[in-house]
Scaffold this active site. Structure first.
Site, mmCIF file in Angstrom:
data_model
loop_
_atom_site.group_PDB
_atom_site.id
_atom_site.type_symbol
_atom_site.label_atom_id
_atom_site.label_comp_id
_atom_site.label_asym_id
_atom_site.label_seq_id
_atom_site.Cartn_x
_atom_site.Cartn_y
_atom_site.Cartn_z
ATOM 1 C CB CYS A 114 34.966 32.156 46.406
ATOM 2 S SG CYS A 114 36.647 32.288 45.799
ATOM 3 C CG HIS A 254 34.621 34.509 49.491
ATOM 4 N ND1 HIS A 254 35.451 33.531 49.982
ATOM 5 C CD2 HIS A 254 35.241 35.033 48.405
ATOM 6 C CE1 HIS A 254 36.529 33.470 49.217
ATOM 7 N NE2 HIS A 254 36.431 34.372 48.267
ATOM 8 C CG ASN A 284 40.124 34.029 48.734
ATOM 9 O OD1 ASN A 284 39.411 33.055 48.974
ATOM 10 N ND2 ASN A 284 39.958 34.789 47.672
HETATM 11 N N1 ACO Z 1 53.033 43.638 47.149
HETATM 12 C C1 ACO Z 1 53.416 44.854 46.774
HETATM 13 N N2 ACO Z 1 52.930 45.460 45.676
HETATM 14 C C2 ACO Z 1 52.016 44.796 44.943
HETATM 15 C C3 ACO Z 1 51.572 43.513 45.284
HETATM 16 C C4 ACO Z 1 52.115 42.924 46.435
HETATM 17 N N3 ACO Z 1 51.752 41.694 46.860
HETATM 18 N N4 ACO Z 1 50.655 43.108 44.366
HETATM 19 C C5 ACO Z 1 50.533 44.108 43.487
HETATM 20 N N5 ACO Z 1 51.365 45.133 43.823
HETATM 21 C C6 ACO Z 1 51.535 46.400 43.145
HETATM 22 C C7 ACO Z 1 51.161 46.362 41.684
HETATM 23 O O1 ACO Z 1 52.245 45.904 40.901
HETATM 24 C C8 ACO Z 1 50.845 47.810 41.416
HETATM 25 O O2 ACO Z 1 52.044 48.515 41.251
HETATM 26 P P1 ACO Z 1 52.147 49.709 40.147
HETATM 27 O O3 ACO Z 1 51.166 50.731 40.623
HETATM 28 O O4 ACO Z 1 53.578 50.112 40.264
HETATM 29 O O5 ACO Z 1 51.759 49.081 38.861
HETATM 30 C C9 ACO Z 1 50.228 48.294 42.725
HETATM 31 O O6 ACO Z 1 50.659 47.363 43.737
HETATM 32 C C10 ACO Z 1 48.712 48.336 42.685
HETATM 33 O O7 ACO Z 1 48.233 47.081 42.187
HETATM 34 P P2 ACO Z 1 46.704 46.768 42.043
HETATM 35 O O8 ACO Z 1 46.521 45.374 41.564
HETATM 36 O O9 ACO Z 1 46.062 47.867 41.261
HETATM 37 O O10 ACO Z 1 46.289 46.896 43.584
HETATM 38 P P3 ACO Z 1 44.856 46.981 44.232
HETATM 39 O O11 ACO Z 1 44.782 48.167 45.076
HETATM 40 O O12 ACO Z 1 43.759 46.757 43.218
HETATM 41 O O13 ACO Z 1 44.855 45.721 45.207
HETATM 42 C C11 ACO Z 1 44.033 43.447 45.325
HETATM 43 C C12 ACO Z 1 45.026 44.423 44.669
HETATM 44 C C13 ACO Z 1 44.356 43.352 46.797
HETATM 45 C C14 ACO Z 1 44.190 42.087 44.664
HETATM 46 C C15 ACO Z 1 42.582 43.959 45.162
HETATM 47 O O14 ACO Z 1 42.363 44.367 43.830
HETATM 48 C C16 ACO Z 1 41.565 42.913 45.537
HETATM 49 O O15 ACO Z 1 41.517 42.408 46.625
HETATM 50 N N6 ACO Z 1 40.638 42.578 44.613
HETATM 51 C C17 ACO Z 1 39.653 41.571 44.867
HETATM 52 C C18 ACO Z 1 40.212 40.199 44.718
HETATM 53 C C19 ACO Z 1 39.209 39.166 45.157
HETATM 54 O O16 ACO Z 1 38.288 39.447 45.882
HETATM 55 N N7 ACO Z 1 39.311 37.943 44.703
HETATM 56 C C20 ACO Z 1 38.330 36.989 45.156
HETATM 57 C C21 ACO Z 1 38.036 36.036 44.222
HETATM 58 S S1 ACO Z 1 39.276 34.831 44.163
HETATM 59 C C22 ACO Z 1 38.587 33.413 43.593
HETATM 60 O O17 ACO Z 1 37.462 33.333 43.288
HETATM 61 C C23 ACO Z 1 39.483 32.204 43.412
#
Ligand code: ACO
Length: 332
Positions: A114, A254, A284
């Site tokens: 990214c 980004h 993204n």
């Molecule tokens: N729908 C419903 N539930 C979901 C989903 C979904 N799509 N995805 C995960 N969950 C669930 C998980 O299973 C978990 O359930 P549990 O508590 O029963 O185990 C719960 O939701 C919480 O999951 P987390 O992964 O801890 O959720 P979080 O609040 O951290 O959000 C997210 C996840 C949105 C991915 C966040 O961490 C994020 O945006 N991080 C940054 C990612 C990013 O910026 N990436 C950029 C780089 S990408 C690149 O370079 C190619």
């Protein structure tokens, strides 16, 4: 020696097919509400039919070149940033050279996820400062839908396809548009976001499973990394630019997650009306997200030119890059 560089053209392209959060809920256990509250994403544009990363990149490149006024045969380098080009080789940059008729351009692809556009800008600046280039085309084109495990709700809801391009030229009028640029990498955190190569040992040596090229991500760790490491890096680049944070018109981050964008805005104390976000529409799009956000906001009149802006990206590697730039009228 640092020479004045002009950002002479920007363009973008996104595929027509739009997939909503509700559509995704038909194939994985998720909901519009979960995706919207955690990420800000409402829809994403995805490739369909025979369209590829190359086609998207070509469309974006043509727009950027047209705006720049530079002729394809005047382009010295083409740098393509793509997680997964149409081919591993020929490079996407070589394919673009042939299609554009940029016959004298030297071409190569970079892998900085990214942060790809900003890495491309840093490399272009080095070529220009050393006298090796007058015009460089950077094309960020991302077919992320081809790199996703569509049964993994933790990743498949986060990404979209699209392309953005930028032409950089030596500024004949002496006005420098790249006020500062900083690039970073932290390979020891590479395991936060990975995509395996499908390459395996010869079957005469050992039996292998089929390789799978899927993006895997520890979202929580990525989030923590970005909100702690990125603000000081951005502040350092702003200081190098000679401008103060409150003198800069726009922040174009980004587009990974709306919560990350909001956290950056808060930590940098950046004025809310200057923060550019279109993650709602495109999700993204990795390296393409900054040039898409930039070109679309200019086109829609959300960014008024001339202006100053911070462009900042981070991604798999981990990589990060920030540029403080001046944007002239007529570039998009
Ligand atoms: N729908 C419903 N539930 C979901 C989903 C979904 N799509 N995805 C995960 N969950 C669930 C998980 O299973 C978990 O359930 P549990 O508590 O029963 O185990 C719960 O939701 C919480 O999951 P987390 O992964 O801890 O959720 P979080 O609040 O951290 O959000 C997210 C996840 C949105 C991915 C966040 O961490 C994020 O945006 N991080 C940054 C990612 C990013 O910026 N990436 C950029 C780089 S990408 C690149 O370079 C190619």
């Amino acid at each position: 020696m640092s020479i004045p560089i002009k950002i002479s053209g920007i363009g973008y392209y996104v595929p027509e097919t739009v997939i909503s959060n509700d559509d995704l809920a038909k194939i994985v256990d998720t909901s519009d509400e979960w995706i919207k509250t955690r990420t800000g994403i409402e829809r994403r544009h995805l490739l369909s039919g025979n369209e590829t990363a190359f086609d998207m990149g070509l469309a974006a490149a043509k727009k950027a070149i047209e705006k720049s006024g530079v002729k394809p045969e005047e382009i010295d380098y083409i740098i393509a940033a793509a997680c997964l080009g149409t081919h591993i080789y020929p490079s996407t940059a070589c394919e673009l050279q042939a299609a554009l008729g940029a016959d004298k351009a030297v071409c190569f692809d970079i892998t900085a996820a990214c942060a790809g556009l900003i890495y491309g800008m840093g490399i272009s600046k080095a070529f220009m400062d050393s006298g090796m280039a007058k015009n460089v085309l950077i094309v960020a084109t991302e077919a992320l839908s081809h790199c996703l495990d569509w049964s993994d709700r933790g990743t498949c809801v986060l990404f979209g396809d699209g392309a953005g391009a930028m032409v950089l030229s030596v500024a004949e009028d002496g006005q420098n548009d790249i006020l500062s640029i900083g690039l970073r990498a932290q390979g020891d955190l590479g395991h936060y976001i990975t995509m395996e190569s499908p390459g395996k040992n010869c079957s005469l040596v050992e039996q292998n499973d089929e390789g799978q090229m899927y993006i895997k991500m520890n979202g929580r760790e990525v989030y923590k990394y970005v909100v702690t490491k990125l603000p000081p890096h951005i502040e350092e680049c702003v200081e190098k630019s000679g401008l103060k944070m409150d003198e800069i018109d726009y922040l174009v981050p980004h587009q990974a997650n709306l919560r990350i964008i909001e956290a950056l805005e808060k930590r940098l104390n950046f004025k809310h009306e200057g923060v550019i976000s279109n993650i709602q529409e495109y999700a993204n799009t990795s390296a393409a997200s900054i040039p898409i956000a930039l070109a679309e906001s200019i086109e829609q009149g959300k960014m008024k030119l001339p202006c100053t802006a911070i462009l900042t990206g981070f991604g798999a590697g981990m990589t990060a890059g920030t540029a403080v730039v001046r944007l002239r009228e007529g570039i998009a």
